[in-house]
Design an enzyme around this catalytic site. Structure first.
Site, PDB file in Angstrom:
ATOM      1  N   ARG A 170       0.724  -1.243  -0.333  1.00  0.00           N
ATOM      2  CA  ARG A 170      -0.254   0.595  -0.301  1.00  0.00           C
ATOM      3  C   ARG A 170       0.721   1.406   0.219  1.00  0.00           C
ATOM      4  O   ARG A 170       1.763   1.201   1.198  1.00  0.00           O
ATOM      5  CB  ARG A 170      -0.521   0.357   1.462  1.00  0.00           C
ATOM      6  CG  ARG A 170      -1.811   0.883   1.637  1.00  0.00           C
ATOM      7  CD  ARG A 170      -3.059   1.218   2.626  1.00  0.00           C
ATOM      8  NE  ARG A 170      -3.868   0.773   2.064  1.00  0.00           N
ATOM      9  CZ  ARG A 170      -5.135   1.273   2.582  1.00  0.00           C
ATOM     10  NH1 ARG A 170      -5.281   1.601   3.461  1.00  0.00           N
ATOM     11  NH2 ARG A 170      -6.011  -0.088   1.971  1.00  0.00           N
ATOM     12  N   HIS A 221      -7.782   0.943  -6.112  1.00  0.00           N
ATOM     13  CA  HIS A 221      -7.912   0.174  -5.308  1.00  0.00           C
ATOM     14  C   HIS A 221      -8.208  -1.102  -5.349  1.00  0.00           C
ATOM     15  O   HIS A 221      -9.721  -1.684  -4.981  1.00  0.00           O
ATOM     16  CB  HIS A 221      -8.351   0.829  -4.071  1.00  0.00           C
ATOM     17  CG  HIS A 221      -8.615   0.323  -3.008  1.00  0.00           C
ATOM     18  ND1 HIS A 221      -7.811  -0.521  -2.218  1.00  0.00           N
ATOM     19  CD2 HIS A 221      -9.099   1.437  -1.362  1.00  0.00           C
ATOM     20  CE1 HIS A 221      -7.550  -0.994  -0.891  1.00  0.00           C
ATOM     21  NE2 HIS A 221      -9.027  -0.294  -0.445  1.00  0.00           N
ATOM     22  N   GLN A 255     -10.811  -3.337  -2.719  1.00  0.00           N
ATOM     23  CA  GLN A 255     -11.865  -3.402  -2.235  1.00  0.00           C
ATOM     24  C   GLN A 255     -12.842  -3.525  -3.364  1.00  0.00           C
ATOM     25  O   GLN A 255     -13.633  -3.329  -3.210  1.00  0.00           O
ATOM     26  CB  GLN A 255     -11.910  -1.153  -2.175  1.00  0.00           C
ATOM     27  CG  GLN A 255     -12.846  -0.680  -1.252  1.00  0.00           C
ATOM     28  CD  GLN A 255     -12.968  -1.739   0.313  1.00  0.00           C
ATOM     29  OE1 GLN A 255     -12.526  -1.432   0.874  1.00  0.00           O
ATOM     30  NE2 GLN A 255     -14.646  -2.212   0.249  1.00  0.00           N
ATOM     31  N   ASP A 271     -17.152   8.141  -1.884  1.00  0.00           N
ATOM     32  CA  ASP A 271     -15.838   7.633  -0.637  1.00  0.00           C
ATOM     33  C   ASP A 271     -15.654   9.168  -0.323  1.00  0.00           C
ATOM     34  O   ASP A 271     -16.443  10.596  -0.269  1.00  0.00           O
ATOM     35  CB  ASP A 271     -14.846   7.069  -1.370  1.00  0.00           C
ATOM     36  CG  ASP A 271     -13.587   6.736  -0.818  1.00  0.00           C
ATOM     37  OD1 ASP A 271     -13.510   6.971   0.597  1.00  0.00           O
ATOM     38  OD2 ASP A 271     -12.410   6.822  -1.711  1.00  0.00           O
ATOM     39  N   CYS A 288     -16.434   2.521   0.986  1.00  0.00           N
ATOM     40  CA  CYS A 288     -15.462   1.883   1.731  1.00  0.00           C
ATOM     41  C   CYS A 288     -14.965   1.516   3.177  1.00  0.00           C
ATOM     42  O   CYS A 288     -14.581   0.883   3.392  1.00  0.00           O
ATOM     43  CB  CYS A 288     -13.903   2.180  -0.052  1.00  0.00           C
ATOM     44  SG  CYS A 288     -13.240   3.476   0.275  1.00  0.00           S
ATOM     45  N   ARG A 315     -14.043  -8.429   2.506  1.00  0.00           N
ATOM     46  CA  ARG A 315     -12.728  -8.046   2.165  1.00  0.00           C
ATOM     47  C   ARG A 315     -11.887  -9.542   3.260  1.00  0.00           C
ATOM     48  O   ARG A 315     -10.871  -9.772   2.223  1.00  0.00           O
ATOM     49  CB  ARG A 315     -11.968  -6.359   2.818  1.00  0.00           C
ATOM     50  CG  ARG A 315     -12.400  -4.775   2.959  1.00  0.00           C
ATOM     51  CD  ARG A 315     -11.707  -5.067   1.855  1.00  0.00           C
ATOM     52  NE  ARG A 315     -10.554  -5.077   1.190  1.00  0.00           N
ATOM     53  CZ  ARG A 315      -9.841  -4.140   1.259  1.00  0.00           C
ATOM     54  NH1 ARG A 315     -10.588  -3.100   1.570  1.00  0.00           N
ATOM     55  NH2 ARG A 315      -8.514  -3.873   1.400  1.00  0.00           N
TER      56      ARG A 315
HETATM   57  N1  NVA Z   1      -9.720   7.297  -1.726  1.00  0.00           N
HETATM   58  C1  NVA Z   1      -9.393   6.769   0.410  1.00  0.00           C
HETATM   59  C2  NVA Z   1      -9.757   5.095  -0.112  1.00  0.00           C
HETATM   60  C3  NVA Z   1      -9.056   4.938   1.569  1.00  0.00           C
HETATM   61  C4  NVA Z   1      -9.459   3.309   1.333  1.00  0.00           C
HETATM   62  C5  NVA Z   1      -8.022   6.846  -0.085  1.00  0.00           C
HETATM   63  O1  NVA Z   1      -7.192   6.985  -0.597  1.00  0.00           O
HETATM   64  O2  NVA Z   1      -7.800   7.178   1.560  1.00  0.00           O
HETATM   65  N1   CP Z   2     -11.127   0.183   3.031  1.00  0.00           N
HETATM   66  C1   CP Z   2     -10.019   0.198   3.263  1.00  0.00           C
HETATM   67  O1   CP Z   2      -9.305   0.156   2.210  1.00  0.00           O
HETATM   68  O2   CP Z   2     -10.083   0.222   4.364  1.00  0.00           O
HETATM   69  P1   CP Z   2      -8.526   0.339   5.215  1.00  0.00           P
HETATM   70  O3   CP Z   2      -7.992   1.427   5.287  1.00  0.00           O
HETATM   71  O4   CP Z   2      -8.372   0.511   6.798  1.00  0.00           O
HETATM   72  O5   CP Z   2      -7.552  -0.786   4.784  1.00  0.00           O
END
Ligand code: NVA
Ligand code: CP
Length: 300
Positions: free
Chosen positions: A102, A129, A132, A217, A257, A285
């Site tokens: 990540r 992502h 997800q 989101d 998400c 998930r």
């Molecule tokens: N768009 C959000 C998704 C988090 C799971 C981010 O990148 O922070």
């Molecule tokens: N939705 C998601 O990816 O959650 P986290 O950031 O908690 O992993």
């Protein structure tokens, strides 16, 4: 045999995605502690950004399957001190069976994959992502059946989740209606690749009309915290609330998400209301990740 990576939803065909979703549903229904296909196998998880769901689902999934997961942060590894990505990828992949990453830049994951001898999974980048989406699609299939031919409304930021929704529309045959402020549209290259699967609307209400699924989101993703105030102004007409859900189909579902900001991108009555399936999505998930790990690591 070259490893199979999961950097983007487009790495899987529509048939493979459907099989993976079906497998996740089966794994959820029939939890068998004696089924340990990843016994002795190790997943390295590199997190350059925070996570609750992604970390726990991968870690628990590996444990259910008899394997184990290592949590690595740049703070504690040489990655944080500038060891080249290609060297890190070669070294880490020589000791483990799969790597989940990540990070912010999408190219970091693609470069890592180029130099890894084991499967690499995108656990979120600023661009996509895909993990997800496996859970979201599993949730839709479980509750409503196949999503082919349906309408999905994306309300809000044209961000990593929006990009992966475009990819899901391309692979699974739904239409994605997008309503977002003009300065926050998704990447034009990804929209162009989406072709007829993507339609833009001027208002959230118009995008949500007759939708089978409404998704949003956060307005400021990880790394954009300093833009929060400016984004609150730009996105003020893009909240998913009762009026938006009333414009959608009568049996429409709401997904997010998580983590969510109640009162910003979604009203409390929607996210905590009867059409919301956000906690099914979150639980899925785990099941989707297990299906993905099995698919990538147990490939013969
Ligand atoms: N768009 C959000 C998704 C988090 C799971 C981010 O990148 O922070
Ligand atoms: N939705 C998601 O990816 O959650 P986290 O950031 O908690 O992993």
């Amino acid at each position: 045999m070259n490893p199979r990576h999961f950097i983007s939803l487009l790495d899987l065909s529509g048939d493979e995605l459907r099989r993976l979703i079906d497998r996740a549903i089966v794994l959820k229904k029939n939890r068998n502690p004696d089924y340990q296909p990843l016994k002795g196998q190790v997943l390295a998880m590199i997190f350059e950004k925070s996570s609750t769901r992604t970390r726990i689902s991968f870690e628990a999934g590996m444990s259910h399957f008899g394997g184990s997961a290592l949590f690595l942060s740049p703070r504690d590894t040489q990655l944080g001190r500038g060891e080249p990505l290609r060297d890190s990828a070669k070294v880490i992949s020589s000791m483990v069976d799969c790597i989940m990453l990540r990070t912010d830049k999408h190219e970091t994951v693609t470069t890592f994959a180029e130099h890894s001898s084991v499967p690499v999974i995108n656990g979120l980048t600023d661009e996509q992502h895909p993990c997800q989406l496996l859970a979201d699609m599993q949730t839709y299939f479980e509750l409503r059946g196949d999503i082919d031919g349906k309408i999905v409304a994306w309300i809000g930021d044209g961000n990593n989740m929006c990009h992966s929704y475009i990819h899901a529309a391309m692979r699974l045959g739904f239409v994605l209606n997008i309503a977002c402020p003009s300065a926050y549209r998704p990447s034009q290259a990804i929209v162009d690749a989406g072709g007829d699967c993507v339609r833009f609307f001027d208002t959230a209400l118009a995008a949500a009309k007759h939708a089978d699924l409404v998704v949003t989101d956060v307005w400021a993703s990880m790394g954009q915290e300093e833009e929060q105030k400016q984004r609150e102004i730009a996105f003020k007409d893009y909240q998913v609330n009762t009026a938006i859900m009333n414009a959608a189909a009568g049996d429409a579902l709401f997904m997010h998400c998580l983590p969510a900001h109640r009162g910003e991108e979604v009203s409390s009555d929607v996210i905590d209301g009867p059409q919301s399936v956000v906690f099914d999505e979150a639980e899925n998930r785990l099941h989707a990740q297990k299906a993905l790990l099995e698919f990538l690591i147990c490939r013969k």
